[in-house]
Design a protein around this motif. Structure first.
Motif, PDB file in Angstrom:
ATOM      1  N   ARG A  58       0.944  -1.332   0.111  1.00  0.00           N
ATOM      2  CA  ARG A  58      -0.100   0.073   0.062  1.00  0.00           C
ATOM      3  C   ARG A  58       0.868   1.399   0.064  1.00  0.00           C
ATOM      4  O   ARG A  58       0.474   2.099  -0.854  1.00  0.00           O
ATOM      5  CB  ARG A  58      -0.965  -0.073   1.270  1.00  0.00           C
ATOM      6  CG  ARG A  58      -1.580   1.242   1.193  1.00  0.00           C
ATOM      7  CD  ARG A  58      -2.788   1.013   2.370  1.00  0.00           C
ATOM      8  NE  ARG A  58      -3.931   0.120   1.999  1.00  0.00           N
ATOM      9  CZ  ARG A  58      -4.851  -0.137   2.945  1.00  0.00           C
ATOM     10  NH1 ARG A  58      -4.720   0.401   3.958  1.00  0.00           N
ATOM     11  NH2 ARG A  58      -5.853  -1.102   2.459  1.00  0.00           N
ATOM     12  N   THR A  62       0.658   4.085  -2.732  1.00  0.00           N
ATOM     13  CA  THR A  62       0.768   5.763  -2.496  1.00  0.00           C
ATOM     14  C   THR A  62       1.607   6.216  -3.080  1.00  0.00           C
ATOM     15  O   THR A  62       1.493   7.378  -3.871  1.00  0.00           O
ATOM     16  CB  THR A  62       0.665   5.784  -0.990  1.00  0.00           C
ATOM     17  OG1 THR A  62      -0.220   4.895  -0.319  1.00  0.00           O
ATOM     18  CG2 THR A  62       0.499   7.167  -0.572  1.00  0.00           C
ATOM     19  N   HIS A  63       3.074   5.799  -3.065  1.00  0.00           N
ATOM     20  CA  HIS A  63       4.048   6.526  -3.682  1.00  0.00           C
ATOM     21  C   HIS A  63       3.839   6.780  -5.106  1.00  0.00           C
ATOM     22  O   HIS A  63       4.010   7.637  -5.521  1.00  0.00           O
ATOM     23  CB  HIS A  63       5.409   5.701  -3.207  1.00  0.00           C
ATOM     24  CG  HIS A  63       6.446   6.353  -3.351  1.00  0.00           C
ATOM     25  ND1 HIS A  63       7.328   6.837  -2.271  1.00  0.00           N
ATOM     26  CD2 HIS A  63       7.529   6.889  -4.283  1.00  0.00           C
ATOM     27  CE1 HIS A  63       8.355   7.377  -2.459  1.00  0.00           C
ATOM     28  NE2 HIS A  63       8.398   7.318  -3.847  1.00  0.00           N
ATOM     29  N   LEU A  66       1.098   9.187  -5.861  1.00  0.00           N
ATOM     30  CA  LEU A  66       1.604  10.687  -5.885  1.00  0.00           C
ATOM     31  C   LEU A  66       2.493  10.995  -7.246  1.00  0.00           C
ATOM     32  O   LEU A  66       2.290  12.069  -7.828  1.00  0.00           O
ATOM     33  CB  LEU A  66       2.411  10.972  -4.691  1.00  0.00           C
ATOM     34  CG  LEU A  66       1.897  11.034  -3.225  1.00  0.00           C
ATOM     35  CD1 LEU A  66       2.612  11.130  -2.410  1.00  0.00           C
ATOM     36  CD2 LEU A  66       1.263  12.580  -3.495  1.00  0.00           C
ATOM     37  N   TRP A 124      -0.771  15.037   2.167  1.00  0.00           N
ATOM     38  CA  TRP A 124       0.042  14.649   0.828  1.00  0.00           C
ATOM     39  C   TRP A 124      -0.306  15.865  -0.120  1.00  0.00           C
ATOM     40  O   TRP A 124       0.708  15.877  -1.106  1.00  0.00           O
ATOM     41  CB  TRP A 124      -0.937  13.331  -0.015  1.00  0.00           C
ATOM     42  CG  TRP A 124      -2.274  13.516   0.317  1.00  0.00           C
ATOM     43  CD1 TRP A 124      -3.447  13.284   1.180  1.00  0.00           C
ATOM     44  CD2 TRP A 124      -3.028  14.220  -1.038  1.00  0.00           C
ATOM     45  NE1 TRP A 124      -4.699  13.673   0.545  1.00  0.00           N
ATOM     46  CE2 TRP A 124      -4.409  14.166  -0.586  1.00  0.00           C
ATOM     47  CE3 TRP A 124      -2.593  14.946  -2.111  1.00  0.00           C
ATOM     48  CZ2 TRP A 124      -5.405  14.806  -1.341  1.00  0.00           C
ATOM     49  CZ3 TRP A 124      -3.700  15.379  -2.901  1.00  0.00           C
ATOM     50  CH2 TRP A 124      -4.881  15.361  -2.822  1.00  0.00           C
ATOM     51  N   GLY A 205       2.949   9.875   3.586  1.00  0.00           N
ATOM     52  CA  GLY A 205       2.867   8.547   3.466  1.00  0.00           C
ATOM     53  C   GLY A 205       3.861   8.173   2.416  1.00  0.00           C
ATOM     54  O   GLY A 205       4.851   8.905   2.050  1.00  0.00           O
ATOM     55  N   GLY A 206       3.672   7.034   1.947  1.00  0.00           N
ATOM     56  CA  GLY A 206       4.682   6.472   0.569  1.00  0.00           C
ATOM     57  C   GLY A 206       5.940   5.680   1.398  1.00  0.00           C
ATOM     58  O   GLY A 206       6.008   5.314   2.558  1.00  0.00           O
TER      59      GLY A 206
END
Lengths: 249, 405
Positions: A58, A62-63, A66, A124, A205-206
């Motif tokens: 996950r 997310t990374h 983005l 983010w 995040g990421g």
């Protein structure tokens, strides 16, 4: 217009089969299988790895999300910008764009990301803004360089054939500038994978999250997890985008 | 650039400049595109004039009220926003003055508004700059850039006319109500220490990587296979995130210090200045090594042959032909490394190496925007300053040794 440039890239002599396209994503997927990466790092004895709360796949998604979102916005903004400033009688605008691009290259990414926080808050959003600003740099500069490098005689010939300005742009200038522009998109995307790791410090995040956590808890194994995964992601994207652009340098 | 093969193949038309703006193209039609730039600059200024200028908070963390400019001042700022473009239209010779005035007024109004907002407030009240200031300032800087395009040669310096005036404002305490400067005054000597630490980190890493990278590049440039490998490796490592590289390099160091406690006593561990310096040195090595190899291999074979024909020895060829010819490209690599290092040094605060990044991380942790600005803005200005200084050095050396290739 893409077909012509693709055939042009295939004709580059000495181009080897791009093994990276298979190797890097395969390694990335392998590392994302739960339990594989901790077991690989265990013999190094660098720190405890407990179960990851947001699972690694996950964090990777997310990374990737983005970076992909930023690249999309960068394309939507950057290409028209490069076209707009390379029209005739826009010398001053082009100089302004080149100066701003130079500044974007000089100012530290972390400073750009951090400066977006007071405006957009934690999360983010500031990271996305930073990624867009930073990602615009190679796309705009390569776009301008590519459009300026179009041979004047090619444009003259197009004009002589009776093409309108719009036709010249779409059928002559953009196809000729495409390889350089795509190289810029590739640079922008790959660098943004790295920049997005710093975004974890702003709560994006990421894959930067394990790195930052590991650095602050002095848990090197955790750092390695994030570093290995983001490096593999960068190498995978670099190899994939390399399919579309001729090898330069 | 890889495009140079296309350029120059055209007919009698001069090929378009690739990257650097060429001053000689300033033809009769430059006026119309400068007007376009000034119009572009007027847009954020107009928006900034009507948006709030000051965010007043009871203390540095509490939510606060956004204050707009009083109507007469707002009207004045709207007029001021249009001044550069009007001046360029009617009295183009004075555009620099009009643009400089907009930049100066941004700071002056910021100081005046923050002071008047803080009147009658408690000691902990903070007045920060809001969106209006940033937008107006951005437009004003673009306007002064556009005004600079109307000036030629030494007169270009006139675009910076606002800088001494703004410095006098800061020095005279006119901006002392602005929250960032309040924060800076509270930090005082500690801030200077962090700045010095930042510079020391960048300087040490740059020095070390130059010492290692220059001989390494000379060695690699003469060997075909080694050069190709070095260039490939440098390009591959460039794709790695700097934060990841920082982490990856810390892993072996902390493993070493875990295995040998003696090393830990010598200051080598996974956290602190030593690992930060190691990571930064290796990171800066890449552009220096890459540009060195590219520059040395770029020296035309014919030139080296001619020098040999003149009876120069290998050492003479190296020092009198290859080094001077390779120097500009090489220096570009060192400049890129220096700029990169200013950025990496601000992340290095995360592993306890200090520097301006300390304030950025502190600000992020406590959600204090002023602290973030106190770290990020000087870091950005430092990078721009280092870039400009080394560019100047490149120009000077280029003029001295003759710039070829």
């Amino acid at each position: 217009m893409t077909s012509s440039s693709v055939t042009a890239t295939r004709r580059v002599p000495g181009r080897r089969w791009p093994w990276g396209v298979l190797v890097w994503p395969a390694l990335l997927l392998l590392c994302l299988i739960p339990g594989v990466l901790p077991r690989l790092l265990a013999p190094l004895n660098l720190g405890e790895l407990t179960a990851f709360d947001p699972p690694l796949w996950r964090l990777t998604l997310t990374h990737l999300g983005l970076v992909a979102l930023a690249t999309g916005v960068v394309l939507l903004l950057g290409v028209p910008l490069a076209i707009a400033v390379t029209r005739p009688r826009r010398e001053a605008l082009r100089q302004l764009a080149e100066t701003l691009v130079g500044l974007g290259q000089t100012v530290p990414t972390f400073a750009i990301l951090a400066l977006a926080v007071p405006a957009l808050g934690f999360g983010w959003q500031p990271t996305l803004l930073g990624l867009i600003v930073y990602g615009l740099v190679p796309v705009v500069s390569n776009g301008i360089a590519g459009l300026l490098a179009v041979d004047a005689s090619a444009l003259d010939a197009a004009r002589g054939m009776g093409m309108t300005g719009r036709q010249r742009l779409l059928r002559v200038e953009l196809p000729l500038a495409l390889p350089i522009l795509l190289a810029g998109v590739r640079t922008s995307t790959v660098y943004n994978v790295g920049t997005a790791t710093v975004g974890a410090a702003l709560g994006a995040g990421g894959l930067g999250e394990p790195i930052i956590n590991g650095l602050s808890q002095q848990n090197t194994a955790l750092v390695l997890v994030g570093a290995v995964l983001s490096a593999l992601l960068a190498l995978s994207l670099d190899a994939l985008l390399g399919l579309f652009s001729p090898r330069n340098q | 650039m890889s495009t140079s093969s296309q350029a120059g193949a055209g007919g009698n038309k001069p090929s378009a400049p690739l990257l650097s703006p060429v001053p000689s193209v300033r033809g009769p039609n430059i006026r119309s595109d400068v007007l376009l730039v000034l119009a572009l600059a007027a847009l954020p200024m107009l928006a900034g004039a009507v948006l709030p200028w000051v965010l007043l908070r009871p203390n540095r963390l509490a939510p606060g009220d956004y204050l707009r400019l009083p109507p007469p001042l707002m009207a004045l700022m709207v007029l001021l926003a249009l001044l550069p473009i009007l001046s360029a239209r009617f009295t183009p010779r004075l555009t620099w003055l009009a643009a400089g005035l907009t930049v100066f007024t941004t700071f002056w109004v910021l100081g005046q508004q923050t002071h008047s907002a803080l009147l009658g407030q408690a000691e902990f009240a903070r007045a920060s700059a809001a969106a209006g200031v940033w937008l107006f300032g951005l437009g004003a800087l673009i306007a002064s850039y556009g005004a600079g395009l109307l000036l030629a040669g030494r007169r270009k310096a006139l675009t910076w006319v606002w800088l001494p005036a703004v410095l006098i404002l800061v020095w005279g305490g006119h901006l002392s109500g602005w929250s960032v400067l309040v924060e800076g005054r509270n930090e005082g000597p500690r801030w200077v220490q962090e700045l010095v630490q930042h510079l020391r980190l960048v300087g040490t890493a740059l020095g070390l990587s130059t010492l290692i990278g220059v001989p390494l590049a000379v060695w690699a440039a003469g060997r075909e296979r080694v050069a190709v490998t070095v260039l490939g490796a440098a390009n591959a490592i460039q794709t790695l995130p700097s934060l990841a590289l920082l982490g990856l390099l810390i892993a072996p160091l902390s493993a070493l210090s875990n295995a040998f406690p003696a090393l830990r006593q010598a200051g080598i561990s996974g956290i602190g200045i030593a690992p930060a310096l190691t990571a930064m040195t290796l990171y800066a090595l890449l552009p220096i090594l890459r540009n060195g190899v590219v520059a040395l291999r770029g020296v035309p074979v014919g030139t080296v042959d001619a020098a040999r024909g003149m009876g120069m020895t290998g050492t003479q060829i190296f020092w009198r032909v290859q080094v001077p010819l390779a120097l500009p490209v090489w220096l570009t690599g060192i400049r890129q490394a220096a700029v990169l290092l200013v950025g990496v040094a601000s992340v290095a605060a995360l592993i306890g190496a200090g520097g301006l990044g300390t304030y950025i991380f502190k600000g992020l942790q406590s959600a204090a925007a002023d602290l973030i600005l106190l770290g990020a803005v000087p870091a950005a200005l430092l990078a721009i300053g280092v870039d400009a200084a080394l560019r100047g050095l490149e120009l000077w050396l280029g003029r001295r040794f003759g710039r070829v290739g």
